[in-house]
Design an enzyme around this catalytic site. Structure first.
Site, mmCIF file in Angstrom:
data_model
loop_
_atom_site.group_PDB
_atom_site.id
_atom_site.type_symbol
_atom_site.label_atom_id
_atom_site.label_comp_id
_atom_site.label_asym_id
_atom_site.label_seq_id
_atom_site.Cartn_x
_atom_site.Cartn_y
_atom_site.Cartn_z
ATOM 1 N N ASP A 205 -76.808 -26.236 65.037
ATOM 2 C CA ASP A 205 -76.847 -25.243 63.957
ATOM 3 C C ASP A 205 -77.660 -25.764 62.770
ATOM 4 O O ASP A 205 -78.410 -25.017 62.135
ATOM 5 C CB ASP A 205 -75.428 -24.903 63.495
ATOM 6 C CG ASP A 205 -74.680 -24.040 64.511
ATOM 7 O OD1 ASP A 205 -75.327 -23.520 65.441
ATOM 8 O OD2 ASP A 205 -73.453 -23.896 64.365
ATOM 9 N N ASP A 231 -82.657 -19.704 70.269
ATOM 10 C CA ASP A 231 -83.749 -20.506 69.698
ATOM 11 C C ASP A 231 -85.038 -19.703 69.594
ATOM 12 O O ASP A 231 -86.129 -20.257 69.622
ATOM 13 C CB ASP A 231 -83.976 -21.766 70.540
ATOM 14 C CG ASP A 231 -84.310 -21.446 71.999
ATOM 15 O OD1 ASP A 231 -84.295 -20.257 72.372
ATOM 16 O OD2 ASP A 231 -84.595 -22.392 72.768
#
Length: 328
Positions: A205, A231
């Site tokens: 994160d 992503d």
């Protein structure tokens, strides 16, 4: 007098709640308040939790300078009651709006002293109106928070996929506002899974937030930055053609070197792969066609060496309309 105040307060309250669009609520409140108070002008301010004050609505003649309003607002917040100030033949009244014991705004009203100035009944009514406006301000801020949550990615604060494509459609759709070339960048992280596998999801994160900061730092006001999820990220650069798209990609790739500290492997380091498609005004290319070209460019770089960019070939209307060959 109490019955008159009750009727005027009901009029103001109804005017606020009859306004469906939260963006117009305070304008309706300023208009109704000025009329109910027989005021020359009314301004409504919002005050943030940090104390920043912004004017949100104005009706009628201008009230006193904001510096005077700010001083009176401080006095009203301290006393919990409306305060008044007479100058140049005008009588100004400012009342802080309070919600759950927190100042969230203020109203200022102006009346000519020749009309008698403000009475005790006026002050009482202003106090009651301020209570209703405080509730309206809270509703508007709550709606704004919900709107932001519906359009942004929770982790990074970037636009989410839906909001990004809504904005992109506004730029290049049928009623487009963009009259110059623009570039769509699809940014995919290389070797991101290894970050989570080696360092854990918390570190993953942190890496995504770092990516968001890199992308934001390398865009301009008016450009769009989005996280699609996982992503995958996307950028829209205004006023960017084939000649300027490549340098922007190189800048992003250079900035992505900051991500090395998050890598899960010394050889397979965290980085960017970028697929780019440039949209030309007047080309007739749709949002679907543009995203398809950017996606193909991304696929090409991902199946190759990664860690670089591919610029899609310019849009060709003939290829877009040509029938595809049936597979054997």
């Amino acid at each position: 007098a109490a019955q008159t105040r009750e009727k005027l307060l009901a009029y103001v309250t109804r005017s606020i709640h009859d306004e469906i669009d939260p963006a117009n609520m305070l304008m309706a409140a300023a208009t109704a308040t000025a009329r109910a108070m027989s005021s020359e002008g009314c301004k409504i301010y919002q005050v943030s939790a940090s104390g920043d004050r912004t004017q949100s609505a104005e009706y009628g003649a201008a009230t006193e300078a904001d510096t005077v309003v700010e001083k009176l607002l401080d006095q009203s917040a301290e006393s919990g009651e409306p305060v008044m100030f007479a100058d140049a033949g005008r009588h100004l009244m400012v009342a802080a709006t309070t919600y759950r014991k927190q100042i969230n705004g203020a109203i200022s009203l102006t009346r000519n002293l020749s009309d008698g100035g403000w009475t005790a009944d006026d002050v009482a009514l202003a106090q009651e109106i301020a209570t209703q406006i405080a509730i309206a301000i809270e509703q508007i801020e709550y709606h704004a928070k919900l709107e932001k949550l519906s359009r942004t990615d929770e982790l990074t604060g970037l636009l989410n996929r839906r909001a990004f494509f809504e904005e992109l459609e506004a730029r290049i759709g049928r009623d487009r506002v963009t009259t110059s070339a623009g570039a769509l960048f699809f940014v995919d992280l290389d070797n991101f899974k290894m970050v989570n596998d080696v360092h854990g999801h918390h570190r993953g994160d942190e890496a995504l937030i770092a990516v968001a900061n890199i992308l934001t730092d390398n865009t301009r006001p008016g450009d769009l930055v989005s996280r699609f999820g996982g992503d995958e990220f996307a950028l829209w650069f205004d006023r960017t053609d084939e000649n300027s798209a490549a340098p922007r990609a190189l800048e992003l790739l250079e900035a992505s070197k900051q991500l090395v500290e998050f890598s899960g492997d010394e050889i397979k380091q965290l980085g960017f792969s970028v697929g780019i498609a440039v949209w030309a005004p007047g080309s007739g290319e749709s949002e679907t066609g543009l995203t398809g070209r950017a996606d193909e460019a991304m696929y090409e770089i991902k199946k190759g060496s990664k860690g670089g960019y591919v610029l899609a070939a310019p849009y060709d209307p003939k290829e877009a309309t040509a029938p595809k060959e049936a597979s054997a």
